[in-house]
Design a protein around this motif. Sequence first.
Motif, PDB file in Angstrom:
ATOM      1  N   PRO A  32      -3.121   5.958  12.160  1.00  0.00           N
ATOM      2  CA  PRO A  32      -3.952   5.403  11.077  1.00  0.00           C
ATOM      3  C   PRO A  32      -3.096   4.585  10.128  1.00  0.00           C
ATOM      4  N   ASP A  33      -3.707   3.629   9.494  1.00  0.00           N
ATOM      5  CA  ASP A  33      -2.981   2.782   8.550  1.00  0.00           C
ATOM      6  C   ASP A  33      -2.513   3.606   7.372  1.00  0.00           C
ATOM      7  N   LEU A  34      -1.286   3.333   6.924  1.00  0.00           N
ATOM      8  CA  LEU A  34      -0.748   4.028   5.764  1.00  0.00           C
ATOM      9  C   LEU A  34      -1.420   3.510   4.503  1.00  0.00           C
ATOM     10  N   PRO A  35      -1.618   4.404   3.522  1.00  0.00           N
ATOM     11  CA  PRO A  35      -2.210   3.919   2.267  1.00  0.00           C
ATOM     12  C   PRO A  35      -1.257   2.955   1.572  1.00  0.00           C
ATOM     13  N   SER A  36      -1.793   2.146   0.743  1.00  0.00           N
ATOM     14  CA  SER A  36      -0.974   1.166   0.029  1.00  0.00           C
ATOM     15  C   SER A  36       0.002   1.880  -0.895  1.00  0.00           C
ATOM     16  N   HIS A  37       1.154   1.309  -1.065  1.00  0.00           N
ATOM     17  CA  HIS A  37       2.204   1.903  -1.884  1.00  0.00           C
ATOM     18  C   HIS A  37       1.803   1.896  -3.354  1.00  0.00           C
ATOM     19  N   ARG A  38       2.003   3.053  -3.997  1.00  0.00           N
ATOM     20  CA  ARG A  38       1.709   3.168  -5.428  1.00  0.00           C
ATOM     21  C   ARG A  38       3.016   3.259  -6.191  1.00  0.00           C
ATOM     22  N   GLU A 121       9.169   2.911   1.042  1.00  0.00           N
ATOM     23  CA  GLU A 121       8.809   3.576   2.279  1.00  0.00           C
ATOM     24  C   GLU A 121       9.241   2.710   3.455  1.00  0.00           C
TER      25      GLU A 121
END
Length: 359
Positions: A32-38, A121
């Motif tokens: 699955p796509d990784l969530p956007s970096h915060r 990341e």
Amino acid sequence: MAHEDDPLEHERASWKPSAGLAVAVSDPVRPPDLPSHRSRITDKDPAAMTRAVRTVYTLFYLSVAASVWAVAAYMIFPIESGRIVDVRNNNLFVGLGIALALLALGIGAIHWSKAVMSDKEFIEPRHATRGRDSTREAAVKAFSEANEDSGFGRRAMIRNSLIAAVVASVVPGITLFRGLAPQNSPSNPFAGDPVHLLSHTMWKEGTRLARDPEGTPIRASEVTLGSAFHVIPEDLAELGHEEGYLEEKAKAIVLLMRLLPEQLIETEERKSWSYDGIVAYSKVCTHVGCPVALYEQQTHHLLCPCHQSQFDVTRGAAVIFGPAARPLPQLPIAVDSEGYLIAQSDFNEPVGPSFWERH
């Protein structure tokens, strides 16, 4: 031969794999796509980064102060005084100092990694481990990048405070080794000699064997077959805690048992050390000094609960299992005119662990 109108034959001929099944078999599973970096607040606000850095090295220096306090508490409340209040305060404040030192060091390291170190990341592909020059160069590069990401090389306050905290955290433990044996002094030149200290106990000729902890003398008739008594010298009860009661008791504790006289396998030298099948042995294990207090009356074995050394009561408490290096010292006993069990003398050898140098 199948009939030309057989419905099963028509079904086999018309079957084709579905398009969805073909895709599931041929396409690899995609993660699955990784969530956007915060971004963290410390990445956005330089002032927040400064506060985080200050918090980290403050925690490290707090760890240093706590380690120093642990050493100071060890000296302020000396356990050598023998006073119960000093022993309690020593345990309390030394323990609190060490606990605070390790806690501040741990919290500081966690806060450093979560708020100050690089938060980028990345994905590191696996590859075969090789010992070629390119592998060593890659390792050097990885360390360099880790140094850059953590800021260990350029954030001097964090680096120096961490080094100081780690070094200081070891000091209390080293300091506690001082209490393993008292130091020599003009008034007691043998205070630091464990062989001398463990070679002499309160047992002497005529001292009655008494129950631990009551101090009640024991008659030979009270020791029945298969029984075991925890024994101290009768004179021990006269000592106060400030006069070395605990130290003397730790050396003089004895386990008393009764067997059938014919069950004892005694050397010529020790035949007079027992009385009508009653034998007495030191409770201090010859491995590291734990109390040997478990007696199995069917096998006549004594067991040390710390490291499972076993001693055979019928053969002079000889070691039959475990790490103990020598038998338990035997206390020579007899009976006085009133029927009470008494010691013939002190132990004929030092009590306690065998790792001391012995003469």
